[in-house]
Scaffold this active site. Sequence first.
Site, PDB file in Angstrom:
ATOM      1  N   ASP A 134      91.367  48.941   9.427  1.00 32.21           N
ATOM      2  CA  ASP A 134      90.987  47.591   9.852  1.00 32.21           C
ATOM      3  C   ASP A 134      91.456  46.550   8.840  1.00 32.21           C
ATOM      4  O   ASP A 134      91.329  45.350   9.077  1.00 32.21           O
ATOM      5  CB  ASP A 134      89.463  47.494  10.034  1.00 32.21           C
ATOM      6  CG  ASP A 134      89.047  47.921  11.428  1.00 32.21           C
ATOM      7  OD1 ASP A 134      89.924  48.070  12.298  1.00 32.21           O
ATOM      8  OD2 ASP A 134      87.835  48.111  11.655  1.00 32.21           O
TER       9      ASP A 134
ATOM     10  N   ASP B  20      88.403  54.212  20.446  1.00 25.46           N
ATOM     11  CA  ASP B  20      87.716  53.874  19.190  1.00 25.46           C
ATOM     12  C   ASP B  20      86.453  54.706  19.004  1.00 25.46           C
ATOM     13  O   ASP B  20      85.933  55.307  19.953  1.00 25.46           O
ATOM     14  CB  ASP B  20      87.368  52.376  19.218  1.00 25.46           C
ATOM     15  CG  ASP B  20      87.369  51.749  17.830  1.00 25.46           C
ATOM     16  OD1 ASP B  20      87.254  52.488  16.835  1.00 25.46           O
ATOM     17  OD2 ASP B  20      87.474  50.509  17.745  1.00 25.46           O
TER      18      ASP B  20
HETATM   19  C1  GLA Z   1      86.937  48.696  15.373  1.00 26.14           C
HETATM   20  C2  GLA Z   1      88.450  48.735  15.397  1.00 26.14           C
HETATM   21  C3  GLA Z   1      88.987  47.330  15.555  1.00 26.14           C
HETATM   22  C4  GLA Z   1      88.443  46.723  16.822  1.00 26.14           C
HETATM   23  C5  GLA Z   1      86.927  46.753  16.811  1.00 26.14           C
HETATM   24  C6  GLA Z   1      86.357  46.317  18.139  1.00 26.14           C
HETATM   25  O1  GLA Z   1      86.461  48.104  14.228  1.00 26.14           O
HETATM   26  O2  GLA Z   1      88.946  49.337  14.246  1.00 26.14           O
HETATM   27  O3  GLA Z   1      90.386  47.346  15.563  1.00 26.14           O
HETATM   28  O4  GLA Z   1      88.953  47.445  17.914  1.00 26.14           O
HETATM   29  O5  GLA Z   1      86.445  48.068  16.536  1.00 26.14           O
HETATM   30  O6  GLA Z   1      84.989  46.323  18.157  1.00 26.14           O
END
Ligand code: GLA
Length: 729
Positions: free
Chosen positions: A535, A465
Amino acid sequence: MILVSKEKHIFHLSCENFSYVLAVREGRLLNLYFGRPQPAEADLDYLIPSFYSNSSFEQLEQHLPLELPSAGTGWYGDPALQAIGPDGNNITSLKYQDYKILPHKESLEGLPSTQDPAAETLQIHMKDEYTGLSAVLSYTVIAGALARSMKLMNGGSAPLNLTHMASAALPLFGRDYEVIHLRGAWARERRLVRTPLGQGTYRVESQRGASGHEENPFIALVRPQTTEFSGDVYGLSLIYSGSFLAEAQVGDSDSLHLSIGLNPMTHRWLLGSGESFQTPEAVLVYSADGLNGMSHIYHVLYRDYLCRSPWAHRERPVLINNWEATYFDINESKILALGKKAAEIGVELLVMDDGWFGNRYDDHRALGDWYENPVKLPHGLKGLAEKVNKLGLKFGLWVEPEMISPDSDLYRAHPDWCLHAPNRPRTLGRNQLILDLSREDVQDFIIQMMKHILSSANISYIKWDMNRNMTESFSALLPPERQLETQHRYMLGLYRVLEEVTSAFPEVLFESCSGGGGRFDPGMLYYMPQTWTSDDTDAVERLKIQYSTSLVYPASAMGAHVSACPNHQVGRVTPFRMRADVAVGGNFGFELDLAKLPPEELATAKAYVTRLKQIRSLTARGSFSRLLSPYDKESVYGGNYAAWQFVSDDQLLLCYYRVLAEANPVTRRVFLTDLDPQAIYRLEKTEDLPKGLAAREFSGAALMQAGLPMVFDQPGDFNSRTLLFTKVR
Ligand code: GLA
């Protein structure tokens, strides 16, 4: 194929999709043509402008179809190349020197690029005799596309300040173009924009130090009449994950210039005597067969010639990710409880998301402290992975290695390891700072840390990420005159880290993520064959996001999960089938607490997973086409419907969706595409085949030309169907 006419100084690159014709006149490299294939013997030199006999030629460079528009000698638009010399002038006038044809395609040093050992490469060498700056423009016809890049070398004695160094520029002719690009924001990534171009400059860009949620490193020009199925399309895509600029400059004549490359606002480079600089690779696609035609070329190219992971062609495991089920509130027993339920319905991989390390109880702390939290994970990653494996599941892990929380042991030990400018505040994003990956010591730290984690337990999958964009893009280790190189040096550092980590663990499936799809680009795909698309997990929103993402990226690159209801981003309640039928359009997974599903829904989920395993080879390797657009407000469908299909040698999957119910609904038809008209396809008999659709045989011609009625037999909003056909002959 590359043909060179030495007498006429013409280069003709071609394949079954396009011809690309360059000519040299008075030292300038001109682009005569890019479009439908022309016969090899086609003589296009009549297209060379006649300005050369005109004494005012030097003032008319702006009207020439320049392949490398540069600053200072009559090109009045944004230059593709500009170098400022020690005397302060920006005149950058490179003249043709010679060419070379290589029997292969070279990898780009330190940068991701498409690979095809068998493809020939044309290299054109240009030089500015006043400064000694030279450029090698590389062209490779690869899988129906044209890969381009530029390498700059300073052969002079004085340093040169590069301010513009596009990867590709080209002129096109005619004025009636529309531009297409993918615009958005967090949780609304890659929405399709299509708008007419007028005189002036149309910019699609990121200055964020990531390709970004807001724009994608892609631009296409189409004609007003171009559809998904027919008409001219010119696509430009950049294999890069940082700030970029794509622009269409429409002048006052019958031509326009397209370009794509590093963003001059954020990228400068001091090129010392004897030094060289390699631009990222751009990929140009021409299609006479509409947007689907362009997408087919990008899909195959990016899946088969860019992604290096052995997973690129493999069926992906059905996964469950705990994020929306628990957020930060995790521990070993909660993860195992989720895993137990998941194993019961046939899920194959359990991913533990954010919150497992250091003092990470919320997003205010601990990024950088990549060791297990002993309270949450008393048996460590190793113990947890073993228990997950015993349930019959593989184990996957979330990491965010490029980041550092001010409240972390790592920050306390190395406060200068983040991007920052001396004596200025350090701007936080999601309460965190960004590690300075332009530094080798920081790169080494991440490489060691990732190798340690991956060796410490049986980890089969990593979600990598990156949750904020750059501010204070400066580095503690660079001299003042090189500070504006930080963003690009960061990307080179990131690519070095990814190269080391992914090649040390080739069997690990890596998924990139950036607050969802904030770095969904070909650069990341080179290292990681899939990306978390957004997301936003709402099925209705995802119809649009996945539909337009597919303009450039194959379904095998998109993560798509069934999430909880009401949906966490928009509060919408949709039936399980709609959520699952949308997730079929990518790498299928779950993002919810299965223990909260009513028993009937759990049984449906189990049946769905069983069916999915029969069709997922289509997502992994099938040919994907868009059929009905959820963006198409103008059509009779009013954007209320969407449809797409996957085709392989022996299967066809048709997916169609209706968002809102209609009174007195008309049965509409969907027209399939890209099928063998002679072939016979048998509709799979399933228990829930919609009433009115018989499990019978259809010819490819009928499915394409007569269409198939879209039968929705459930009452209410959010209806969908996925129909599987087997090719019987
Ligand atoms: C980002 C990702 C999510 C999750 C969060 C965790 O927003 O896109 O899917 O993994 O971080 O903090």
